[in-house]
Design an enzyme around this catalytic site. Structure first.
Site, PDB file in Angstrom:
ATOM      1  N   GLY A   1      54.583 -45.015  32.792  1.00 51.39           N
ATOM      2  CA  GLY A   1      53.434 -44.147  32.991  1.00 51.39           C
ATOM      3  C   GLY A   1      52.579 -44.148  31.742  1.00 51.39           C
ATOM      4  O   GLY A   1      53.026 -44.578  30.672  1.00 51.39           O
TER       5      GLY A   1
ATOM      6  N   GLN B   1      46.560 -41.040  25.502  1.00 51.18           N
ATOM      7  CA  GLN B   1      47.231 -42.147  24.810  1.00 51.18           C
ATOM      8  C   GLN B   1      46.273 -43.311  24.548  1.00 51.18           C
ATOM      9  O   GLN B   1      46.557 -44.174  23.731  1.00 51.18           O
ATOM     10  CB  GLN B   1      48.440 -42.644  25.616  1.00 51.18           C
ATOM     11  CG  GLN B   1      49.569 -41.615  25.687  1.00 51.18           C
ATOM     12  CD  GLN B   1      50.736 -42.147  26.492  1.00 51.18           C
ATOM     13  OE1 GLN B   1      50.725 -42.076  27.724  1.00 51.18           O
ATOM     14  NE2 GLN B   1      51.729 -42.699  25.821  1.00 51.18           N
TER      15      GLN B   1
ATOM     16  N   CYS C   1      58.665 -43.196  24.520  1.00 56.21           N
ATOM     17  CA  CYS C   1      57.235 -43.043  24.780  1.00 56.21           C
ATOM     18  C   CYS C   1      56.471 -44.104  24.008  1.00 56.21           C
ATOM     19  O   CYS C   1      56.780 -44.364  22.845  1.00 56.21           O
ATOM     20  CB  CYS C   1      56.795 -41.646  24.328  1.00 56.21           C
ATOM     21  SG  CYS C   1      55.041 -41.350  24.555  1.00 56.21           S
ATOM     22  N   LEU C   2      55.494 -44.714  24.660  1.00 57.08           N
ATOM     23  CA  LEU C   2      54.690 -45.755  24.003  1.00 57.08           C
ATOM     24  C   LEU C   2      53.939 -45.202  22.792  1.00 57.08           C
ATOM     25  O   LEU C   2      53.588 -45.951  21.891  1.00 57.08           O
ATOM     26  CB  LEU C   2      53.702 -46.359  25.011  1.00 57.08           C
ATOM     27  CG  LEU C   2      54.352 -47.131  26.176  1.00 57.08           C
ATOM     28  CD1 LEU C   2      53.351 -47.348  27.292  1.00 57.08           C
ATOM     29  CD2 LEU C   2      54.919 -48.451  25.686  1.00 57.08           C
TER      30      LEU C   2
ATOM     31  N   HIS D   1      56.866 -36.087  32.247  1.00 57.36           N
ATOM     32  CA  HIS D   1      56.547 -36.628  30.911  1.00 57.36           C
ATOM     33  C   HIS D   1      55.034 -36.840  30.782  1.00 57.36           C
ATOM     34  O   HIS D   1      54.431 -36.477  29.769  1.00 57.36           O
ATOM     35  CB  HIS D   1      57.331 -37.939  30.723  1.00 57.36           C
ATOM     36  CG  HIS D   1      57.069 -38.665  29.432  1.00 57.36           C
ATOM     37  ND1 HIS D   1      58.053 -38.868  28.489  1.00 57.36           N
ATOM     38  CD2 HIS D   1      55.955 -39.253  28.929  1.00 57.36           C
ATOM     39  CE1 HIS D   1      57.533 -39.539  27.458  1.00 57.36           C
ATOM     40  NE2 HIS D   1      56.258 -39.795  27.714  1.00 57.36           N
ATOM     41  N   GLU D   2      54.421 -37.419  31.826  1.00 57.01           N
ATOM     42  CA  GLU D   2      52.971 -37.703  31.756  1.00 57.01           C
ATOM     43  C   GLU D   2      52.151 -36.416  31.795  1.00 57.01           C
ATOM     44  O   GLU D   2      51.153 -36.292  31.084  1.00 57.01           O
ATOM     45  CB  GLU D   2      52.543 -38.656  32.882  1.00 57.01           C
ATOM     46  CG  GLU D   2      53.184 -40.043  32.830  1.00 57.01           C
ATOM     47  CD  GLU D   2      53.123 -40.705  31.468  1.00 57.01           C
ATOM     48  OE1 GLU D   2      52.123 -40.543  30.756  1.00 57.01           O
ATOM     49  OE2 GLU D   2      54.107 -41.380  31.102  1.00 57.01           O
TER      50      GLU D   2
ATOM     51  N   HIS E   1      51.963 -34.910  28.495  1.00 61.17           N
ATOM     52  CA  HIS E   1      50.953 -35.540  27.624  1.00 61.17           C
ATOM     53  C   HIS E   1      49.603 -34.853  27.791  1.00 61.17           C
ATOM     54  O   HIS E   1      48.873 -34.660  26.824  1.00 61.17           O
ATOM     55  CB  HIS E   1      50.768 -37.021  27.998  1.00 61.17           C
ATOM     56  CG  HIS E   1      51.671 -37.958  27.264  1.00 61.17           C
ATOM     57  ND1 HIS E   1      51.678 -38.082  25.897  1.00 61.17           N
ATOM     58  CD2 HIS E   1      52.602 -38.843  27.710  1.00 61.17           C
ATOM     59  CE1 HIS E   1      52.575 -39.000  25.536  1.00 61.17           C
ATOM     60  NE2 HIS E   1      53.152 -39.476  26.619  1.00 61.17           N
TER      61      HIS E   1
HETATM   62 ZN    ZN Z   1      54.711 -40.825  26.726  1.00 59.59          ZN
END
Ligand code: ZN
Length: 179
Positions: free
Chosen positions: A49, A54, A103-104, A145-146, A149
């Site tokens: 995701g 981000q 997480c990226l 999680h998204e 963010h």
């Molecule tokens: Zn993330």
């Protein structure tokens, strides 16, 4: 199409609440396109995701990837990307799971996070049409999680116990395979 660099900590956009989307014109379409294109190329770790902050966009938009087995060939894993605009999680199950996340935007860190096993989400799609859906298991984890963010919350804020490095995490996975 545009693959954009992913913002990483401590970029302040990652810890701010994102602005609600009000228009569904070209700007919103471009952000969705960039999220999908960038998620498609994200490797190491492979992303499940991606949220607009981000990529540096202050907008409440995220894309989530749902993996499933091909009904015609059980060995093949397919995926569907679901776009969520102004998403809200409601009806989180009391039943929870504690599992690893990465997480990226937080490179080389893995930690265990407790998440509801099931969640109901209401959101708007790219055309501005409202919809609701229910997610279970890993997909519920990805969605939560998204959405975090979009509220400026990172998984490291929620991690239970110590976080570990990519190398340690890979070691754990290999130990699992050998058992
Ligand atoms: Zn993330």
């Amino acid at each position: 199409m545009a693959v954009l660099p992913i913002k990483t900590v401590p970029d302040p956009i990652l810890t701010r609440k994102a602005q609600k989307v009000k228009g569904f014109g070209e700007e919103t379409k471009k952000i969705v396109r960039d999220l999908l294109d960038t998620l498609e190329t994200a490797r190491d770790p492979e992303g499940a995701g991606l949220a607009a902050p981000q990529l540096g966009y202050d907008k409440s938009i995220c894309v989530t990837r749902k993996f499933f087995r091909d009904p015609k060939d059980q060995k093949t894993i397919l995926h569907e990307d679901i776009v969520l605009i102004n998403p809200k999680a409601y009806g989180k199950s009391k039943e929870v799971d504690l599992d690893w996340e990465g997480c990226l935007s937080v490179p080389n860190v893995y930690g265990k996070v407790e998440r509801s096993k099931r969640v109901k989400v209401k959101a708007v799609n790219e055309k501005g049409e409202p919809f609701r859906m229910t997610a279970n298991g890993v997909f519920a984890r990805v969605i939560l999680h998204e959405i975090d963010h979009l509220n400026g919350v990172l998984f490291t804020d929620l991690a239970v116990g110590e976080t570990i490095s990519e190398e340690e995490f890979t070691g754990l996975l290999e130990a699992d395979v050998q058992e």
